[in-house]
Design an enzyme around this catalytic site. Structure first.
Site, PDB file in Angstrom:
ATOM      1  N   GLU A   1      19.470  79.484 -58.672  1.00  0.00           N
ATOM      2  CA  GLU A   1      20.681  77.324 -58.632  1.00  0.00           C
ATOM      3  C   GLU A   1      21.744  77.998 -58.616  1.00  0.00           C
ATOM      4  O   GLU A   1      22.600  78.268 -59.077  1.00  0.00           O
ATOM      5  CB  GLU A   1      20.215  77.048 -60.271  1.00  0.00           C
ATOM      6  CG  GLU A   1      18.894  77.025 -60.800  1.00  0.00           C
ATOM      7  CD  GLU A   1      18.296  75.993 -62.125  1.00  0.00           C
ATOM      8  OE1 GLU A   1      19.212  75.686 -63.290  1.00  0.00           O
ATOM      9  OE2 GLU A   1      17.723  76.961 -61.983  1.00  0.00           O
TER      10      GLU A   1
ATOM     11  N   GLU B   1      22.431  68.977 -66.120  1.00  0.00           N
ATOM     12  CA  GLU B   1      21.260  69.172 -64.892  1.00  0.00           C
ATOM     13  C   GLU B   1      21.944  67.862 -63.996  1.00  0.00           C
ATOM     14  O   GLU B   1      21.346  66.509 -63.858  1.00  0.00           O
ATOM     15  CB  GLU B   1      19.868  68.774 -65.644  1.00  0.00           C
ATOM     16  CG  GLU B   1      18.389  69.109 -65.276  1.00  0.00           C
ATOM     17  CD  GLU B   1      18.773  71.014 -65.471  1.00  0.00           C
ATOM     18  OE1 GLU B   1      18.463  71.516 -63.508  1.00  0.00           O
ATOM     19  OE2 GLU B   1      18.288  71.170 -66.247  1.00  0.00           O
TER      20      GLU B   1
ATOM     21  N   HIS C   1      23.250  73.817 -64.394  1.00  0.00           N
ATOM     22  CA  HIS C   1      22.314  74.140 -63.814  1.00  0.00           C
ATOM     23  C   HIS C   1      21.940  72.762 -62.277  1.00  0.00           C
ATOM     24  O   HIS C   1      22.401  70.955 -62.817  1.00  0.00           O
ATOM     25  CB  HIS C   1      20.889  73.739 -65.051  1.00  0.00           C
ATOM     26  CG  HIS C   1      20.758  74.305 -65.867  1.00  0.00           C
ATOM     27  ND1 HIS C   1      20.115  75.886 -66.195  1.00  0.00           N
ATOM     28  CD2 HIS C   1      21.555  74.888 -67.120  1.00  0.00           C
ATOM     29  CE1 HIS C   1      19.991  76.565 -66.873  1.00  0.00           C
ATOM     30  NE2 HIS C   1      21.307  76.513 -67.538  1.00  0.00           N
TER      31      HIS C   1
END
Length: 297
Positions: A18, A168, A107
């Site tokens: 990631e 995220e 993330h």
């Protein structure tokens, strides 16, 4: 204000493939003024470099599942990620009595989730943060992910800090960078840092009393036969429609024989992490959420 956030940690690369969090941490290391404010100091951390060098999510086990208090205290858990968790706990924690007041864990996801602020705990600080971020960034999604669990029972890295959140952002394929996703991650992180500065100095603006959020209910798996082989895929009507409603009777899977499977719940749900590539090893298709309101006292 008694509750001061003096030490912030911004962590990237818990998952080695990631890339956004890793490169945002690099950006902040090159431009440290972007990562700190006058009322607190910020530590920048690259969590799992060996997995990144191997171009994998992890080497031995998912680092973001190693932070239960009992696991951190268990010396028999000693593979690479389990050992890294103990090192990070010593650096940023220790969990339950952490030197880090706020941990921001970065993330990205292959799912079409936009920019999500994920809260793993409940409480006034989180509620105000959610209201502020949503006010400043209306397209942001606020997710309350199993916030009924005590921090010690959470396995996620962000629970190392006295407070902790995940940023995220998606969609982004594994092991690539996308400018739009990196910019979204940067914007949300800047709003979080601005909030902390205003919170510390007792200068928060008037915040909306109610903020829409989504609470995790459960995950559902891809269709499989009795041999454990996949026999279908996420329905095209659901694909890329993270946080859009699924109503009882809506198709959610298409089987390879052309037939469809319909959602058999009795209330509307909101899917997320739809077809997340990292979850295919567990055959997870999506997570289902309910819509909730965060209300400020």
């Amino acid at each position: 204000m008694a509750d001061q956030i003096q030490q912030v940690a911004i962590v990237g690369g818990v998952h080695g493939n990631e890339f956004s969090g890793i490169y945002l941490v690099k950006q902040y290391q090159a431009n440290p003024e972007q990562a700190s404010r006058s009322s607190f100091t910020t530590q920048l951390v690259w969590a799992n470099p060996e997995a990144h060098y191997a171009n994998k999510r992890y080497l031995h086990s998912d680092l973001n599942r190693q932070f239960k208090t009992a696991d951190l205290a268990n010396p028999q858990l000693a593979n690479y990620e389990q050992s890294r968790a103990k090192v990070l706990n010593a650096q940023l924690g220790p969990k339950g009595n952490a030197k880090t007041d706020l941990l921001i864990d970065l993330h990205n996801t292959t799912s079409n989730m936009g920019a999500c602020l994920i809260l793993t705990q409940a409480g006034p600080f989180y509620n105000k943060l959610a209201a502020y971020v949503k006010m400043k960034m209306p397209e942001a999604i606020i997710s309350r992910d199993e916030d009924h669990f005590a921090a010690e029972d959470h396995a996620l890295m962000c629970t190392l800090g006295r407070y902790g959140v995940l940023v995220e952002v998606g969609p982004q394929p594994q092991s690539v960078l996308r400018q739009d996703v990196l910019e979204l991650m940067h914007r949300m992180t800047q709003h979080i840092l601005d909030f902390v500065q205003l919170y510390n100095t007792n200068n928060l603006p008037a915040l909306p009393k109610h903020t829409e959020a989504f609470r995790y209910l459960h995950s559902i798996k891809l269709p499989m036969n009795d041999k454990g082989e996949r026999i279908g895929m996420v329905h095209k009507n659901v694909q890329d429609n993270d946080y859009q409603p699924i109503n009882p009777g809506d198709p959610i899977f298409t089987l390879f024989d052309g037939s469809e499977i319909y959602y058999d719940g009795d209330s509307t749900v909101y899917p997320t992490f739809i077809n997340e590539a990292a979850y295919y090893d567990n055959n997870l298709a999506m997570s289902l959420n309910e819509k909730v309101l965060i209300t400020l006292e």
